[in-house]
Motif scaffolding. Structure first.
Motif, PDB file in Angstrom:
ATOM      1  N   GLU A 145       0.891  -1.345  -0.072  1.00 41.36           N
ATOM      2  CA  GLU A 145       0.055  -0.041  -0.031  1.00 41.36           C
ATOM      3  C   GLU A 145       0.836   1.347  -0.051  1.00 41.36           C
ATOM      4  O   GLU A 145       1.988   1.539   0.951  1.00 41.36           O
ATOM      5  CB  GLU A 145      -1.007  -0.005   1.017  1.00 41.36           C
ATOM      6  CG  GLU A 145      -2.067  -1.105   1.201  1.00 41.36           C
ATOM      7  CD  GLU A 145      -1.396  -2.354   1.751  1.00 41.36           C
ATOM      8  OE1 GLU A 145      -0.627  -2.561   1.986  1.00 41.36           O
ATOM      9  OE2 GLU A 145      -2.177  -3.269   1.884  1.00 41.36           O
ATOM     10  N   ALA A 146       0.528   2.276  -0.803  1.00 42.56           N
ATOM     11  CA  ALA A 146       1.391   3.389  -0.903  1.00 42.56           C
ATOM     12  C   ALA A 146       1.169   4.319   0.314  1.00 42.56           C
ATOM     13  O   ALA A 146       1.866   5.201   0.610  1.00 42.56           O
ATOM     14  CB  ALA A 146       0.669   4.389  -2.042  1.00 42.56           C
ATOM     15  N   ALA A 147      -0.050   4.125   1.098  1.00 45.44           N
ATOM     16  CA  ALA A 147      -0.440   4.820   2.226  1.00 45.44           C
ATOM     17  C   ALA A 147       0.402   4.497   3.472  1.00 45.44           C
ATOM     18  O   ALA A 147       0.660   5.330   4.422  1.00 45.44           O
ATOM     19  CB  ALA A 147      -1.731   4.796   2.620  1.00 45.44           C
ATOM     20  N   LEU A 153       5.279   7.389   8.838  1.00 44.28           N
ATOM     21  CA  LEU A 153       5.968   8.953   9.486  1.00 44.28           C
ATOM     22  C   LEU A 153       5.063   9.846  10.352  1.00 44.28           C
ATOM     23  O   LEU A 153       5.533  10.358  11.208  1.00 44.28           O
ATOM     24  CB  LEU A 153       6.295   9.511   7.950  1.00 44.28           C
ATOM     25  CG  LEU A 153       7.466   8.961   7.413  1.00 44.28           C
ATOM     26  CD1 LEU A 153       7.854   9.590   5.913  1.00 44.28           C
ATOM     27  CD2 LEU A 153       8.615   8.721   8.156  1.00 44.28           C
ATOM     28  N   ALA A 154       3.755   9.792   9.950  1.00 42.49           N
ATOM     29  CA  ALA A 154       2.826  10.616  10.632  1.00 42.49           C
ATOM     30  C   ALA A 154       2.654  10.072  12.245  1.00 42.49           C
ATOM     31  O   ALA A 154       2.638  10.832  13.038  1.00 42.49           O
ATOM     32  CB  ALA A 154       1.235  10.471   9.881  1.00 42.49           C
ATOM     33  N   TRP A 190      -2.537  -4.604   6.475  1.00 42.02           N
ATOM     34  CA  TRP A 190      -2.145  -3.605   7.270  1.00 42.02           C
ATOM     35  C   TRP A 190      -3.468  -2.683   7.567  1.00 42.02           C
ATOM     36  O   TRP A 190      -4.126  -2.408   6.998  1.00 42.02           O
ATOM     37  CB  TRP A 190      -1.146  -2.586   6.601  1.00 42.02           C
ATOM     38  CG  TRP A 190       0.246  -3.345   6.533  1.00 42.02           C
ATOM     39  CD1 TRP A 190       0.868  -4.047   5.678  1.00 42.02           C
ATOM     40  CD2 TRP A 190       1.218  -3.304   7.883  1.00 42.02           C
ATOM     41  NE1 TRP A 190       2.132  -4.475   6.129  1.00 42.02           N
ATOM     42  CE2 TRP A 190       2.376  -3.930   7.365  1.00 42.02           C
ATOM     43  CE3 TRP A 190       1.207  -2.769   9.105  1.00 42.02           C
ATOM     44  CZ2 TRP A 190       3.368  -4.248   8.172  1.00 42.02           C
ATOM     45  CZ3 TRP A 190       2.117  -3.095  10.007  1.00 42.02           C
ATOM     46  CH2 TRP A 190       3.211  -3.809   9.431  1.00 42.02           C
ATOM     47  N   TYR A 191      -3.366  -2.245   9.218  1.00 44.47           N
ATOM     48  CA  TYR A 191      -4.512  -1.313   9.635  1.00 44.47           C
ATOM     49  C   TYR A 191      -3.717  -0.365  10.433  1.00 44.47           C
ATOM     50  O   TYR A 191      -2.684  -0.131  10.888  1.00 44.47           O
ATOM     51  CB  TYR A 191      -5.282  -2.001  10.553  1.00 44.47           C
ATOM     52  CG  TYR A 191      -6.031  -3.431   9.891  1.00 44.47           C
ATOM     53  CD1 TYR A 191      -7.512  -3.308   9.443  1.00 44.47           C
ATOM     54  CD2 TYR A 191      -5.212  -4.698   9.737  1.00 44.47           C
ATOM     55  CE1 TYR A 191      -8.246  -4.240   9.062  1.00 44.47           C
ATOM     56  CE2 TYR A 191      -6.260  -5.716   9.371  1.00 44.47           C
ATOM     57  CZ  TYR A 191      -7.385  -5.508   8.938  1.00 44.47           C
ATOM     58  OH  TYR A 191      -8.123  -6.461   8.262  1.00 44.47           O
ATOM     59  N   LEU A 192      -4.334   0.856  10.211  1.00 51.67           N
ATOM     60  CA  LEU A 192      -3.944   1.974  11.128  1.00 51.67           C
ATOM     61  C   LEU A 192      -4.984   2.316  12.246  1.00 51.67           C
ATOM     62  O   LEU A 192      -6.415   2.626  11.796  1.00 51.67           O
ATOM     63  CB  LEU A 192      -4.066   3.399  10.065  1.00 51.67           C
ATOM     64  CG  LEU A 192      -4.033   4.572  10.907  1.00 51.67           C
ATOM     65  CD1 LEU A 192      -2.713   4.681  11.374  1.00 51.67           C
ATOM     66  CD2 LEU A 192      -4.511   5.887   9.800  1.00 51.67           C
ATOM     67  N   ALA A 193      -4.655   2.325  13.374  1.00 56.14           N
ATOM     68  CA  ALA A 193      -5.426   2.815  14.440  1.00 56.14           C
ATOM     69  C   ALA A 193      -5.256   4.329  14.815  1.00 56.14           C
ATOM     70  O   ALA A 193      -4.066   4.538  14.735  1.00 56.14           O
ATOM     71  CB  ALA A 193      -5.061   1.953  15.819  1.00 56.14           C
ATOM     72  N   THR A 211      -7.866   5.544  -0.452  1.00 58.17           N
ATOM     73  CA  THR A 211      -7.460   5.996  -2.030  1.00 58.17           C
ATOM     74  C   THR A 211      -6.804   7.342  -1.914  1.00 58.17           C
ATOM     75  O   THR A 211      -6.912   8.240  -1.232  1.00 58.17           O
ATOM     76  CB  THR A 211      -8.877   6.199  -2.754  1.00 58.17           C
ATOM     77  OG1 THR A 211      -9.670   7.017  -2.050  1.00 58.17           O
ATOM     78  CG2 THR A 211      -9.517   4.778  -2.601  1.00 58.17           C
ATOM     79  N   GLY A 212      -6.005   7.422  -3.001  1.00 53.06           N
ATOM     80  CA  GLY A 212      -5.346   8.830  -3.281  1.00 53.06           C
ATOM     81  C   GLY A 212      -4.222   8.888  -2.126  1.00 53.06           C
ATOM     82  O   GLY A 212      -3.830   7.953  -1.568  1.00 53.06           O
TER      83      GLY A 212
END
Length: 317
Positions: A145-147, A153-154, A190-193, A211-212
């Motif tokens: 995933e590009a995200a 980093l965030a 992969w998941y973001l919490a 997306t994006g």
């Protein structure tokens, strides 16, 4: 990295490490040929700031000092940039090598390789090869995933982000404003919490549905981030790992082996189908949709309805 930039960074590092007093931008520009060739002051300033940030990212501790006249200077003290002796036995080196191998398919591969090179420079024994030890083990955490990188980093910098997210039941993505906590991998996804500012509550987002571009918004957030155990429990719950009841499904023979591994009961139905009882928790509907026509939900009714809604959303595109 281009050779010209690598040479420029090396020259800047040598200047900062070799001085006993802070050097101003003007002095640094006069000392480094690439800076002298900069077309204008603005071009030099942009180049210098990027180079300074790159050196800091590589681990060089650069101090900013203001003299009595108000002029700003820079230097890198040797005692601040010297690592103490590092001693690793074969087992510890092997563990580091395995950790580096995990990221060979991700954007972190370069960072992992660079970290091992720094350890060698700091005293890792030459006769210990962390890549070869226990070579039968080949750990992998694929990241497609590009995200992933901007979110990583965030999370590190604790900066809020904005991205478009398409729920499995929605035909179009919607913008989300999130304070990111951590990235976790469950079942190969992969998941973001994080904390969803629009909804005022914690949420978990699957990276494959982002997306994006992921864009940073605003300064660092000050809210407390839950500890890593709590974050993993949150992701596990949203990813369907926490089950408080059972579901009955029909599964085509020769398909759905991950579902069969989770089954608490299984029996043959004939005509190429089996009946399975599996744990039912939050997120099971999204997982079942991934198996497409090989799965039919029999019970409970709300799970069957959720799966059908997701399949209709997928069919609509």
């Amino acid at each position: 990295m281009a050779i010209a930039k690598a040479e420029r960074l090396m020259n800047l590092a040598l200047c900062l490490l070799g001085t006993r007093r802070p050097l101003s931008k003007r002095e640094l520009r006069e000392s480094i040929e690439a800076y002298l060739e900069a077309g204008s002051d603005d071009s030099f300033n942009r180049m210098f700031e990027r180079d300074k940030d790159d050196l800091r990212e590589l681990g060089l501790v650069i101090e900013t000092v203001e003299n009595l006249d108000g002029e700003v200077g820079y230097l890198a003290r040797r005692d601040s940039n010297r690592l103490p002796p590092i001693t690793l036995d074969a087992e510890e080196a092997a563990a580091l090598g395995l950790a580096a191998k995990v990221w060979q398919q991700a954007r972190l591969a370069g960072a992992a390789s660079g970290a091992l090179q720094k350890l060698r420079a700091a005293g890792l024994p030459e006769d210990v090869d962390p890549y070869e030890a226990h070579g039968a083990l080949e750990p992998r955490i694929p990241v497609h995933e590009a995200a992933f990188e901007p979110l990583m980093l965030a999370c590190r910098d604790r900066r809020p982000v904005v991205f478009d997210y398409r729920k499995a039941t929605a035909a179009r993505p919607e913008p989300r404003h999130v304070e990111p906590w951590a990235l976790e991998c469950w079942r190969g996804h992969w998941y973001l919490a994080g904390f969803d500012r629009d909804r005022g509550a914690e949420r978990v987002f699957r990276l494959s549905r982002i997306t994006g571009k992921v864009r940073s918004r605003g300064a660092r957030f000050a809210a407390d981030v839950p500890d890593v155990v709590t974050v993993r429990e949150t992701v596990a719950s949203w990813a369907g790992e926490t089950a408080d009841r059972s579901a009955l499904i029909r599964l085509r023979k020769g398909a759905g082996y991950p579902l069969r591994a989770k089954a608490t009961a299984e029996r043959e139905l004939g005509d190429g189908w089996d009946e399975l009882e599996i744990p039912y928790g939050h997120g099971l509907d999204a997982w079942l949709v991934e198996f497409g026509p090989d799965v039919v939900v029999l019970d409970p009714a709300e799970l069957r309805a959720d799966v059908l809604d997701r399949l209709r959303a997928v069919a609509k595109g």
